[in-house]
Write a protein that holds these residues in place. Sequence first.
Motif, mmCIF file in Angstrom:
data_model
loop_
_atom_site.group_PDB
_atom_site.id
_atom_site.type_symbol
_atom_site.label_atom_id
_atom_site.label_comp_id
_atom_site.label_asym_id
_atom_site.label_seq_id
_atom_site.Cartn_x
_atom_site.Cartn_y
_atom_site.Cartn_z
ATOM 1 N N MET A 31 0.824 -1.201 0.000
ATOM 2 C CA MET A 31 0.000 0.000 0.000
ATOM 3 C C MET A 31 0.865 1.261 0.000
ATOM 4 O O MET A 31 0.469 2.291 -0.539
ATOM 5 C CB MET A 31 -0.925 -0.005 1.213
ATOM 6 C CG MET A 31 -1.884 -1.184 1.245
ATOM 7 S SD MET A 31 -2.859 -1.293 2.763
ATOM 8 C CE MET A 31 -4.027 0.049 2.515
ATOM 9 N N GLU A 32 2.039 1.194 0.605
ATOM 10 C CA GLU A 32 2.932 2.343 0.676
ATOM 11 C C GLU A 32 3.796 2.487 -0.576
ATOM 12 O O GLU A 32 4.048 3.605 -1.037
ATOM 13 C CB GLU A 32 3.837 2.215 1.897
ATOM 14 C CG GLU A 32 3.126 2.292 3.225
ATOM 15 C CD GLU A 32 4.095 2.288 4.379
ATOM 16 O OE1 GLU A 32 4.570 3.383 4.779
ATOM 17 O OE2 GLU A 32 4.414 1.185 4.882
ATOM 18 N N TYR A 33 4.276 1.372 -1.101
ATOM 19 C CA TYR A 33 5.191 1.389 -2.249
ATOM 20 C C TYR A 33 4.734 0.383 -3.306
ATOM 21 O O TYR A 33 5.467 -0.550 -3.656
ATOM 22 C CB TYR A 33 6.615 1.051 -1.793
ATOM 23 C CG TYR A 33 7.185 2.043 -0.818
ATOM 24 C CD1 TYR A 33 7.742 3.242 -1.265
ATOM 25 C CD2 TYR A 33 7.173 1.786 0.554
ATOM 26 C CE1 TYR A 33 8.276 4.161 -0.370
ATOM 27 C CE2 TYR A 33 7.695 2.706 1.452
ATOM 28 C CZ TYR A 33 8.240 3.884 0.991
ATOM 29 O OH TYR A 33 8.758 4.787 1.884
ATOM 30 N N PRO A 34 3.530 0.550 -3.842
ATOM 31 C CA PRO A 34 3.013 -0.446 -4.790
ATOM 32 C C PRO A 34 3.862 -0.600 -6.042
ATOM 33 O O PRO A 34 4.013 -1.715 -6.553
ATOM 34 C CB PRO A 34 1.608 0.075 -5.119
ATOM 35 C CG PRO A 34 1.631 1.535 -4.767
ATOM 36 C CD PRO A 34 2.562 1.642 -3.608
ATOM 37 N N GLU A 35 4.427 0.499 -6.540
ATOM 38 C CA GLU A 35 5.220 0.397 -7.771
ATOM 39 C C GLU A 35 6.510 -0.380 -7.539
ATOM 40 O O GLU A 35 6.948 -1.161 -8.402
ATOM 41 C CB GLU A 35 5.537 1.795 -8.316
ATOM 42 C CG GLU A 35 4.316 2.553 -8.814
ATOM 43 C CD GLU A 35 3.657 1.884 -10.011
ATOM 44 O OE1 GLU A 35 4.333 1.078 -10.689
ATOM 45 O OE2 GLU A 35 2.478 2.169 -10.269
ATOM 46 N N LEU A 36 7.132 -0.198 -6.373
ATOM 47 C CA LEU A 36 8.365 -0.931 -6.069
ATOM 48 C C LEU A 36 8.075 -2.419 -5.881
ATOM 49 O O LEU A 36 8.844 -3.269 -6.339
ATOM 50 C CB LEU A 36 9.033 -0.356 -4.819
ATOM 51 C CG LEU A 36 9.525 1.089 -4.928
ATOM 52 C CD1 LEU A 36 10.184 1.522 -3.628
ATOM 53 C CD2 LEU A 36 10.496 1.246 -6.100
ATOM 54 N N VAL A 37 6.984 -2.728 -5.191
ATOM 55 C CA VAL A 37 6.621 -4.131 -5.013
ATOM 56 C C VAL A 37 6.244 -4.747 -6.360
ATOM 57 O O VAL A 37 6.605 -5.890 -6.655
ATOM 58 C CB VAL A 37 5.468 -4.268 -3.999
ATOM 59 C CG1 VAL A 37 5.013 -5.723 -3.890
ATOM 60 C CG2 VAL A 37 5.894 -3.759 -2.627
ATOM 61 N N ALA A 38 5.540 -3.997 -7.195
ATOM 62 C CA ALA A 38 5.171 -4.492 -8.523
ATOM 63 C C ALA A 38 6.414 -4.783 -9.356
ATOM 64 O O ALA A 38 6.476 -5.806 -10.053
ATOM 65 C CB ALA A 38 4.275 -3.476 -9.236
ATOM 66 N N ARG A 39 7.402 -3.891 -9.284
ATOM 67 C CA ARG A 39 8.637 -4.106 -10.047
ATOM 68 C C ARG A 39 9.345 -5.378 -9.582
ATOM 69 O O ARG A 39 9.813 -6.183 -10.406
ATOM 70 C CB ARG A 39 9.560 -2.900 -9.897
ATOM 71 C CG ARG A 39 10.813 -2.988 -10.775
ATOM 72 C CD ARG A 39 11.640 -1.719 -10.649
ATOM 73 N NE ARG A 39 12.277 -1.616 -9.351
ATOM 74 C CZ ARG A 39 12.933 -0.535 -8.921
ATOM 75 N NH1 ARG A 39 12.994 0.543 -9.694
ATOM 76 N NH2 ARG A 39 13.498 -0.515 -7.738
#
Length: 326
Positions: A299-307
């Motif tokens: 929820m805080e860093y969705p783009e980093l987790v997605a990457r």
Amino acid sequence: MSSTESPSVPAASVLPRVAPVRVGEGERMRSVRLPGVTLTVRSRPPAREGLEPALFVHGLGGSSQNWSLLMAALDGTVDSEAVDLPGFGDSPPPDDGDYSVTGHARAVIRHLDAAGRGPVHLLGNSLGGAVSTRVAAVRPDLVRTLTLVSPALPELRVQRSAVPTALLGVPGVAALFNRFTREWTAEQRVRGVTALCYGDPTTVTPEAFGYAVEELERRLRLPYFWDAMTRSARGIVDAYTLGGQQGLWRQAERVLAPTLLVYGGRDQLVGFRMAAKAARSFRDSRLLSLPDAGHVAMMEYPELVARAFRELLAESAVPGATDAEN
């Protein structure tokens, strides 16, 4: 066991809906009746045909909405569904009242078996991480890859800030807590939960905070709210004490699926120090460390987790991974 560490990054029948729920842009909700349980499932229409399925499992007190940002970030990568565990979100309590980790895992397995979507990319946070670990261990045929965000796996030395949550599982404590906090507003409760779960609570938008307050007000009116919370918390505590083949760390060692582990440096509920143990326990793992994240990195860093998730697919030679970047 092979374990690679990613660089640390800096700071089935459909039923009508019976309760309001916030549906994000492009999301759909449906209720699925299964033996002994009815689950609410959140989904996004796949960006294209042929995407592999993914299932997201939330943590204690959460709901499928916790995954909306990450699901949106993974458009074009997977065909996403997120489930409300029994007694949470819009899912009613299980018929047998079983809120143990095994009970929740059984509900997830029943859904996957009934939907015929497996094997899936299975993602879990906190309690959902423990549930997903058990699913991957006992039904490897249902899990293509496993992604765990701050999974609630046993710790010998629990963080002091996590003690109140664990105490919810002690008989009588929830009723006592509810009595002493009867005058607290939903806004006060949400503010406390946000401070506990986020590395930086100031990043929560007013819109998201307002929705969380509305949702908590709705859930507090449900007759089974505290029962679902306390029994699920007790289920986590009980799972921590199980030994032998039923122990969660022993089951982690049995997981065959390529695994992504995500840990936050500011997590007040799951110790960041557990990341190294997890990386050793899951035989085919890679670790994403987010020093500024709390308990809900997706929820805080969705783009980093997605990457990192897309990298998991590419490293695991999962078909379709080469077309995962948006």
